[in-house]
Design a protein around this motif. Structure first.
Motif, PDB file in Angstrom:
ATOM      1  N   HIS A   1       0.805  -1.241   0.070  1.00 56.25           N
ATOM      2  CA  HIS A   1       0.031  -0.040   0.105  1.00 56.25           C
ATOM      3  C   HIS A   1       0.793   1.419   0.034  1.00 56.25           C
ATOM      4  O   HIS A   1       0.342   2.308   0.441  1.00 56.25           O
ATOM      5  N   LEU A   2       1.951   1.163  -0.687  1.00 65.76           N
ATOM      6  CA  LEU A   2       2.995   2.600  -0.551  1.00 65.76           C
ATOM      7  C   LEU A   2       2.322   3.351  -1.259  1.00 65.76           C
ATOM      8  O   LEU A   2       2.758   4.784  -1.356  1.00 65.76           O
ATOM      9  N   ASP A   3       1.309   3.287  -2.401  1.00 73.92           N
ATOM     10  CA  ASP A   3       0.420   4.122  -3.219  1.00 73.92           C
ATOM     11  C   ASP A   3      -0.629   4.927  -2.354  1.00 73.92           C
ATOM     12  O   ASP A   3      -1.380   5.647  -2.892  1.00 73.92           O
ATOM     13  N   ARG A   4      -0.923   4.477  -1.267  1.00 70.46           N
ATOM     14  CA  ARG A   4      -1.798   5.115  -0.512  1.00 70.46           C
ATOM     15  C   ARG A   4      -1.420   6.037   0.645  1.00 70.46           C
ATOM     16  O   ARG A   4      -0.492   5.937   1.032  1.00 70.46           O
ATOM     17  N   THR A   5      -2.270   6.720   1.168  1.00 69.41           N
ATOM     18  CA  THR A   5      -2.134   7.764   2.259  1.00 69.41           C
ATOM     19  C   THR A   5      -2.574   7.212   3.589  1.00 69.41           C
ATOM     20  O   THR A   5      -3.396   6.249   3.698  1.00 69.41           O
ATOM     21  N   LEU A   6      -2.092   7.962   4.404  1.00 67.35           N
ATOM     22  CA  LEU A   6      -2.582   7.732   5.980  1.00 67.35           C
ATOM     23  C   LEU A   6      -4.038   7.829   6.198  1.00 67.35           C
ATOM     24  O   LEU A   6      -4.533   7.482   6.765  1.00 67.35           O
TER      25      LEU A   6
END
Length: 139
Positions: free
Chosen positions: A9-14
């Protein structure tokens, strides 16, 4: 979703991974508050060492941020992320013990990093040798 799946999920935000998303900060908020709110909208894979240091120091979404933050001192323990040599390492070792409960392997990795630091390097830090020692001996 746990930290084990973080790499996927490195392409997703917190804001996506750690709901609910935060609303924009009030206009009169401090620059730090604006920065932290903004960082929650940056994809995890784009967070820089200084961003990770800020998020860790502010205790934001630690289950998602710590796995990213710990890998950097594991590679370069005294990395100067923003303020001074070793600042990211010191931010991670001052995280409350309960935050590590779900991340025992990461905590062990960080303890090994701390244990491997030469005494002269620790003594040469501008601050934080007490925190490093406390983390290294904490049960």
């Amino acid at each position: 979703m746990g930290p084990v799946n973080l790499v996927l999920h490195l392409d997703r935000t917190l804001d996506e991974l750690d709901p609910p998303g935060w609303p924009p900060p009030d206009a009169g908020s401090t620059p730090l508050v604006h920065r932290v709110h903004g960082l929650r909208r940056v994809p995890l894979g784009e967070l820089r060492p200084s961003d990770l240091r800020t998020l860790v120091a502010q205790r934001v979404a630690l289950p998602f941020v710590l796995p990213l933050a710990v890998r950097l001192p594991a590679e370069e323990p005294l990395l100067d992320a923003y303020f001074y040599e070793g600042d990211l390492l010191l931010a991670t070792v001052t995280v409350p013990a309960e935050a590590w409960a779900a991340l025992p392997e990461l905590e062990a990795c960080l303890r090994a990093v701390v244990a491997g630091l030469p005494r002269a390097a620790v003594e040469g830090l501008p601050r934080g040798s007490e925190e490093l020692e406390r983390f290294g001996t904490r049960e």
